[in-house]
Enzyme design. Structure first.
Site, PDB file in Angstrom:
ATOM      1  N   ARG A 259      46.138  45.606  50.490  1.00 14.40           N
ATOM      2  CA  ARG A 259      45.475  44.878  49.402  1.00 14.40           C
ATOM      3  C   ARG A 259      46.430  43.780  48.963  1.00 14.40           C
ATOM      4  O   ARG A 259      47.575  43.722  49.417  1.00 14.40           O
ATOM      5  CB  ARG A 259      45.005  45.792  48.260  1.00 14.40           C
ATOM      6  CG  ARG A 259      45.716  47.058  48.010  1.00 14.40           C
ATOM      7  CD  ARG A 259      47.136  46.887  47.578  1.00 14.40           C
ATOM      8  NE  ARG A 259      47.217  45.935  46.470  1.00 14.40           N
ATOM      9  CZ  ARG A 259      48.274  45.214  46.162  1.00 14.40           C
ATOM     10  NH1 ARG A 259      49.390  45.271  46.887  1.00 14.40           N
ATOM     11  NH2 ARG A 259      48.266  44.379  45.142  1.00 14.40           N
TER      12      ARG A 259
ATOM     13  N   ASP B 239      44.148  35.900  42.865  1.00 14.05           N
ATOM     14  CA  ASP B 239      43.278  36.094  44.032  1.00 14.05           C
ATOM     15  C   ASP B 239      42.502  34.836  44.378  1.00 14.05           C
ATOM     16  O   ASP B 239      42.149  34.608  45.531  1.00 14.05           O
ATOM     17  CB  ASP B 239      42.317  37.256  43.786  1.00 14.05           C
ATOM     18  CG  ASP B 239      43.043  38.562  44.011  1.00 14.05           C
ATOM     19  OD1 ASP B 239      43.786  38.984  43.104  1.00 14.05           O
ATOM     20  OD2 ASP B 239      42.930  39.124  45.113  1.00 14.05           O
TER      21      ASP B 239
HETATM   22  O1  MRU Z   1      42.712  44.838  44.241  1.00  9.26           O
HETATM   23  P1  MRU Z   1      44.025  44.282  44.721  1.00  9.26           P
HETATM   24  O2  MRU Z   1      45.137  45.291  44.690  1.00  9.26           O
HETATM   25  O3  MRU Z   1      43.880  43.606  46.064  1.00  9.26           O
HETATM   26  O4  MRU Z   1      44.397  43.154  43.657  1.00  9.26           O
HETATM   27  C1  MRU Z   1      45.559  42.410  43.900  1.00  9.26           C
HETATM   28  C2  MRU Z   1      45.882  41.426  42.830  1.00  9.26           C
HETATM   29  O5  MRU Z   1      45.152  41.257  41.890  1.00  9.26           O
HETATM   30  C3  MRU Z   1      47.108  40.603  43.048  1.00  9.26           C
HETATM   31  O6  MRU Z   1      47.687  40.250  41.824  1.00  9.26           O
HETATM   32  C4  MRU Z   1      46.737  39.318  43.800  1.00  9.26           C
HETATM   33  O7  MRU Z   1      46.041  39.615  44.967  1.00  9.26           O
HETATM   34  C5  MRU Z   1      47.935  38.496  44.139  1.00  9.26           C
HETATM   35  S1  MRU Z   1      48.933  39.213  45.416  1.00  9.26           S
HETATM   36  C6  MRU Z   1      50.198  38.131  45.733  1.00  9.26           C
END
Ligand code: MRU
Length: 338
Positions: free
Chosen positions: A48, A230
């Site tokens: 993730r 994201d």
């Molecule tokens: O649901 P996730 O764990 O994929 O969410 C990840 C995040 O929100 C991170 O802060 C984002 O992807 C930035 S990673 C450099």
């Protein structure tokens, strides 16, 4: 240059992922055969974090190309990978780049070109993390404690991380007093992953319940909040792990800079604002269960958005490998996005 012992993925004549669902209890690597397996792994959060899921999809498409160079098949696999999770734009960018490499190559070279494109993206992401780390750390003076949310670290990228890259740089400079990590309910990327990678690299870390963040800020325990992203819209609105937006409100309330650290692959200038960013909603069981225990009655309704949107006016600066957007305006965002 800052370093880390941590990586979410590796290519060993095939793609392998560190199963992030098992951390911090076990370090278990899983082999990913092709696009369908990668899509399942991304959806299940084996891997993730926006850049890391992009790189996973890139390598998975390369693995898929080894199994057959037919372009229609590869385009189908690319579409399925790009749709594995809707919010992080890195996923789409990565798949498009590898597919373009396949399309430009004769059939017998497609697999090799796809792998080279994935490896190039991996190197670029590692370099972007280093540049973000340096630029972000320069925005702070003297000794600082930093609050972060979720995991925007090495586990989420191809390098030292974005928000945690900044933290690693401050630590390497001898300027980090402590990292405060919100646990990030419901999946606990902060408690399980950020704290784990901080411990791996000897960074002093304190975990707090998300609801304790206001107390941390009110007591003046941190001098900055640094998070990842994201997807960043053209007006500078930032989608990141749910719980980010309240931290930005708190940071403004307490006069602490709120920084977003993200590579250019996270910017989506075709999204005019936050309302145009698709927000993933995940299954009810993530809320109804806390690990193996029932956390609320099965009869209760559940609202489980995985991300929220922070409006640009609450963000002190957005740091990319190309520069720093501050104040955050459509013009400054366009400059650091390209
Ligand atoms: O649901 P996730 O764990 O994929 O969410 C990840 C995040 O929100 C991170 O802060 C984002 O992807 C930035 S990673 C450099």
């Amino acid at each position: 240059m800052v370093t880390t012992k941590v990586s979410p993925l590796r290519w060993r004549d095939g793609l392998e992922l560190l199963d992030q669902r098992r951390l911090p209890e076990r370090e278990e690597w899983v082999r990913i055969g092709g696009a369908a397996e990668a899509r399942r792994a991304i959806r299940a959060l084996v891997v993730r974090g926006a850049p890391a899921i992009g790189l996973t999809a890139a390598y998975a498409l390369a693995a898929e190309a080894r199994g057959g160079a037919d372009l229609r098949r590869l385009r189908r696999a690319a579409r399925a990978l790009a749709a594995a999770r809707p919010t992080a734009t890195n996923l789409v960018v990565a798949v498009e780049r590898v597919l373009a490499a396949c399309e430009a190559a004769p059939p017998r070279d497609r697999a090799a070109h796809a792998l080279a494109a994935a490896q190039r993206m991996h190197e670029q992401d590692a370099a972007a993390c280093q540049a973000i780390a340096r630029r972000g750390a320069e925005l702070f003076a003297g000794q600082v404690a930093i609050l972060t949310h979720c995991n925007a670290g090495a586990l989420a990228t191809g390098g030292v991380g974005t928000a945690l890259g900044v933290v690693r740089e401050l630590h390497a400079d001898g300027r980090l007093v402590r990292l405060y990590a919100c646990e990030a309910r419901p999946v606990l990327q902060g408690a399980r992953l950020t704290a784990w990678e901080a411990v791996q690299d000897g960074i002093p870390v304190t975990v707090l319940a998300d609801s304790a963040a206001a107390t941390v800020l009110a007591r003046g325990l941190v001098q900055g909040v640094v998070v990842g992203a994201d997807r960043i819209a053209a007006n500078g609105a930032v989608a990141n792990k749910v719980g980010t937006y309240p931290l930005a409100v708190l940071a403004v309330r307490h006069g602490v800079p709120f920084l977003v650290a993200a590579p250019t692959t996270t910017f989506d200038l075709s999204c005019p604002d936050g309302a145009a960013i698709p927000i993933e909603e995940r299954g009810a069981e993530e809320i109804r269960r806390f690990r193996r225990c029932r956390a609320c009655p099965v009869e209760a309704g559940v609202f489980n958005p995985a991300f929220d949107v922070t409006p640009p006016e609450l963000i002190h600066a957005i740091v990319s490998e190309r520069g720093v957007a501050s104040p955050v305006t459509p013009g400054s965002v366009a400059e650091v996005a390209r």
